[in-house]
Motif scaffolding. Sequence first.
Motif, PDB file in Angstrom:
ATOM      1  N   ASP A 113      54.075  36.698  27.914  1.00 42.22           N
ATOM      2  CA  ASP A 113      52.909  37.832  27.797  1.00 42.22           C
ATOM      3  C   ASP A 113      51.536  37.169  27.975  1.00 42.22           C
ATOM      4  O   ASP A 113      51.487  36.374  27.264  1.00 42.22           O
ATOM      5  N   ASP A 114      51.116  37.079  29.118  1.00 42.18           N
ATOM      6  CA  ASP A 114      49.532  36.773  29.541  1.00 42.18           C
ATOM      7  C   ASP A 114      48.723  37.709  28.496  1.00 42.18           C
ATOM      8  O   ASP A 114      47.555  38.350  29.323  1.00 42.18           O
ATOM      9  N   MET A 115      48.654  37.754  27.903  1.00 43.28           N
ATOM     10  CA  MET A 115      47.494  38.894  26.814  1.00 43.28           C
ATOM     11  C   MET A 115      47.756  39.639  27.330  1.00 43.28           C
ATOM     12  O   MET A 115      46.276  40.537  27.528  1.00 43.28           O
ATOM     13  N   ILE A 126      59.405  34.560  33.625  1.00 43.05           N
ATOM     14  CA  ILE A 126      58.957  35.187  33.945  1.00 43.05           C
ATOM     15  C   ILE A 126      57.753  35.675  33.317  1.00 43.05           C
ATOM     16  O   ILE A 126      57.700  35.886  31.596  1.00 43.05           O
ATOM     17  N   CYS A 127      56.385  35.427  33.806  1.00 42.69           N
ATOM     18  CA  CYS A 127      54.987  35.681  33.072  1.00 42.69           C
ATOM     19  C   CYS A 127      54.573  37.224  33.608  1.00 42.69           C
ATOM     20  O   CYS A 127      54.739  37.529  35.408  1.00 42.69           O
ATOM     21  N   PHE A 128      54.276  37.332  32.423  1.00 44.03           N
ATOM     22  CA  PHE A 128      53.439  39.791  33.334  1.00 44.03           C
ATOM     23  C   PHE A 128      51.830  39.320  32.411  1.00 44.03           C
ATOM     24  O   PHE A 128      52.066  38.644  31.058  1.00 44.03           O
ATOM     25  N   LEU A 141      43.666  31.669  36.750  1.00 44.23           N
ATOM     26  CA  LEU A 141      44.173  33.310  37.278  1.00 44.23           C
ATOM     27  C   LEU A 141      44.792  33.361  38.087  1.00 44.23           C
ATOM     28  O   LEU A 141      46.457  33.524  37.180  1.00 44.23           O
ATOM     29  N   TRP A 142      44.645  33.011  39.115  1.00 45.97           N
ATOM     30  CA  TRP A 142      45.971  33.966  40.233  1.00 45.97           C
ATOM     31  C   TRP A 142      45.699  32.883  41.382  1.00 45.97           C
ATOM     32  O   TRP A 142      44.502  32.942  41.890  1.00 45.97           O
ATOM     33  N   GLY A 143      46.838  32.357  42.453  1.00 43.87           N
ATOM     34  CA  GLY A 143      46.466  32.022  43.425  1.00 43.87           C
ATOM     35  C   GLY A 143      46.395  30.718  43.877  1.00 43.87           C
ATOM     36  O   GLY A 143      45.534  29.643  43.076  1.00 43.87           O
ATOM     37  N   LEU A 189      60.203  34.022  38.065  1.00 49.85           N
ATOM     38  CA  LEU A 189      60.250  35.478  38.408  1.00 49.85           C
ATOM     39  C   LEU A 189      59.131  35.400  38.836  1.00 49.85           C
ATOM     40  O   LEU A 189      58.658  35.594  37.514  1.00 49.85           O
ATOM     41  N   ASP A 190      58.711  37.245  39.180  1.00 45.43           N
ATOM     42  CA  ASP A 190      57.070  37.278  39.258  1.00 45.43           C
ATOM     43  C   ASP A 190      58.083  38.458  38.025  1.00 45.43           C
ATOM     44  O   ASP A 190      59.250  39.469  37.779  1.00 45.43           O
ATOM     45  N   SER A 191      57.116  39.584  37.487  1.00 47.81           N
ATOM     46  CA  SER A 191      57.590  40.540  36.664  1.00 47.81           C
ATOM     47  C   SER A 191      57.707  41.597  37.486  1.00 47.81           C
ATOM     48  O   SER A 191      57.935  43.053  36.811  1.00 47.81           O
ATOM     49  N   HIS A 192      57.671  42.391  39.011  1.00 48.56           N
ATOM     50  CA  HIS A 192      58.251  43.409  38.924  1.00 48.56           C
ATOM     51  C   HIS A 192      59.488  42.900  40.344  1.00 48.56           C
ATOM     52  O   HIS A 192      59.006  43.079  41.694  1.00 48.56           O
ATOM     53  N   CYS A 193      60.192  42.277  40.174  1.00 41.24           N
ATOM     54  CA  CYS A 193      61.522  42.010  40.668  1.00 41.24           C
ATOM     55  C   CYS A 193      63.259  42.462  40.738  1.00 41.24           C
ATOM     56  O   CYS A 193      62.852  43.147  39.671  1.00 41.24           O
ATOM     57  N   LYS A 209      45.537  33.376  24.252  1.00 41.35           N
ATOM     58  CA  LYS A 209      44.503  34.223  25.253  1.00 41.35           C
ATOM     59  C   LYS A 209      45.222  34.599  26.475  1.00 41.35           C
ATOM     60  O   LYS A 209      45.752  33.634  26.623  1.00 41.35           O
ATOM     61  N   ARG A 210      43.948  35.050  27.741  1.00 40.35           N
ATOM     62  CA  ARG A 210      44.708  34.954  29.104  1.00 40.35           C
ATOM     63  C   ARG A 210      44.469  33.758  28.890  1.00 40.35           C
ATOM     64  O   ARG A 210      43.882  33.000  29.869  1.00 40.35           O
ATOM     65  N   GLU A 211      45.799  32.609  30.193  1.00 39.91           N
ATOM     66  CA  GLU A 211      45.849  31.870  30.053  1.00 39.91           C
ATOM     67  C   GLU A 211      45.640  31.989  32.306  1.00 39.91           C
ATOM     68  O   GLU A 211      45.775  30.960  32.717  1.00 39.91           O
ATOM     69  N   GLN A 224      46.897  45.186  45.105  1.00 43.37           N
ATOM     70  CA  GLN A 224      46.053  45.279  44.510  1.00 43.37           C
ATOM     71  C   GLN A 224      44.803  43.948  44.559  1.00 43.37           C
ATOM     72  O   GLN A 224      43.046  43.935  44.047  1.00 43.37           O
ATOM     73  N   ASN A 225      45.366  42.684  43.964  1.00 39.68           N
ATOM     74  CA  ASN A 225      44.764  41.817  43.270  1.00 39.68           C
ATOM     75  C   ASN A 225      43.550  41.703  43.852  1.00 39.68           C
ATOM     76  O   ASN A 225      42.424  40.623  43.872  1.00 39.68           O
ATOM     77  N   LEU A 226      43.260  40.839  45.579  1.00 46.86           N
ATOM     78  CA  LEU A 226      41.919  40.762  46.015  1.00 46.86           C
ATOM     79  C   LEU A 226      40.868  41.838  45.884  1.00 46.86           C
ATOM     80  O   LEU A 226      39.589  41.177  46.322  1.00 46.86           O
TER      81      LEU A 226
END
Length: 441
Positions: A163-165, A130-132, A321-323, A216-220, A193-195, A355-357
């Motif tokens: 924990d991604d910082m 679980i990354c958050f 970051l993401w996507g 898993l995401d951190s909001h499941c 650092k933020r990865e 919120q992401n985009l």
Amino acid sequence: MNSTMKNIIAQCVVCGSLAIGLWTALLIAYFHYDQENEQLRKTQEFIRANSVRKNVHQQNHVSKKTPKQNTSNDTIDFSAPEFYKEFKQYGLNAVISRRLGIRREVPESRDKICHQKHYPAYLPTASIIICFYNEEFNTLLRTVSSVMTLTPHRFLEEIILVDDMSEIDDLKEKLDYQLELFRGKIKLVRNKKREGLIRSRMIGASRASGDILVFLDSHCEVNTVWLEPLLHAIAKDHKMVVCPVIDVIDDKTLDYRAAPIVRGAFDWNLNFRWDNVFSYELDGPEGPSKPIRSPAMAGGIFAIDRHYFNELGQYDKDMNLWGGENVELSLRIWMCGGQLFILPCSRVGHISKAQNLNKPALEKALSWNLLRVVHVWLDEYKDNFFFQRPSLKYASYGNISERVQLRKRLGCKSFQWYLDNIFPELEPFIHTDKKKRNNFL
Ligand code: UDP
Ligand code: MN
């Protein structure tokens, strides 16, 4: 002009400037306040409207036996600026989340036919990763506690939190303290650092020792008997990658509701979307418990054999970051000899954050990541993507030689094969065939 006159004029100029300055400042403050208020009002309207719609939707999908959740909207002041601020910050209703706390029961969402399924007593073990990043504290803890509660411990090797910082105070000592209470099964890795989520997942996977990796995401919040179907499918075929059905946890009410059975797909923008499942796929003796072949995965929640994940080239570590990583992995699985299925008897709830985009840094990372997918995997179909995103045609995407090598080394099939065999519904509107292409253009 004598000096008294000069003094008077100078004083007039100073006073005039001060007055103009003061008026300008007042005007700016007024307009700013007005705009903020307008934005706040729109959000509140949106939230109210959505809560009503979602409740109707919920009645359609969730069994009547839903345990009463103490999340009533009535006592929440949607006009409170703190509510609005937190909603923007966390992408979910933090007021309700705090009320729910770190543990709750969610309604059973599986079809009845799943209740009759039995799984072997011995199955491979799982490392849950679980990354958050800046997750709301209770939401993260509910993810962890739901796994601890609804997973037979003989199958649970460990839970690895990465924990991604994060910058939020709650996620520091308070989190360490809370995790101590779970004892033993939880490892917490803190990035220096933020990865981004892609490298964070790779970091989590590199620390894992279970047979199977479950991301898993951190909001499941997981549902009853969520893990066994995933482990069983992979035990039978180690090149099988499986996803649960992703149930919906409403971001405003945090109500949990069952999602319909759908398959993962994408368009020529490489935007992920859900597609209907053909009715014949749900016919037959297995009915709505039958595994659904899926051209793509949503990305956040899936299980894969740990050795197979490594063999298949993990993730593209140069994605930021993401996507985009979900489409990349989906193509790699299918084109390089694996399979990807959704298992309707496994269910995990997820809060979909809107919120992401809106964030430029995320947009930029997503474009970069998608270009890497396009240039490694799309072969002569690249132009279909650039037809949708012309501004990216000459944009940079870094060095992809390692990933091109990987594709060669694994002996992967062509994108044409993928279109013909796995995802014929994705109609190419720019044909590689010159004659058809000229007709089109
Ligand atoms: N995440 C992360 N680092 C990042 C961005 C996201 O660790 O730079 C985590 C995030 O906290 C979440 C997961 O990665 O647990 C997936 O992100 P998100 O939920 O925003 O993705 P979505 O569900 O919208 O695909
Ligand atoms: Mn998510």
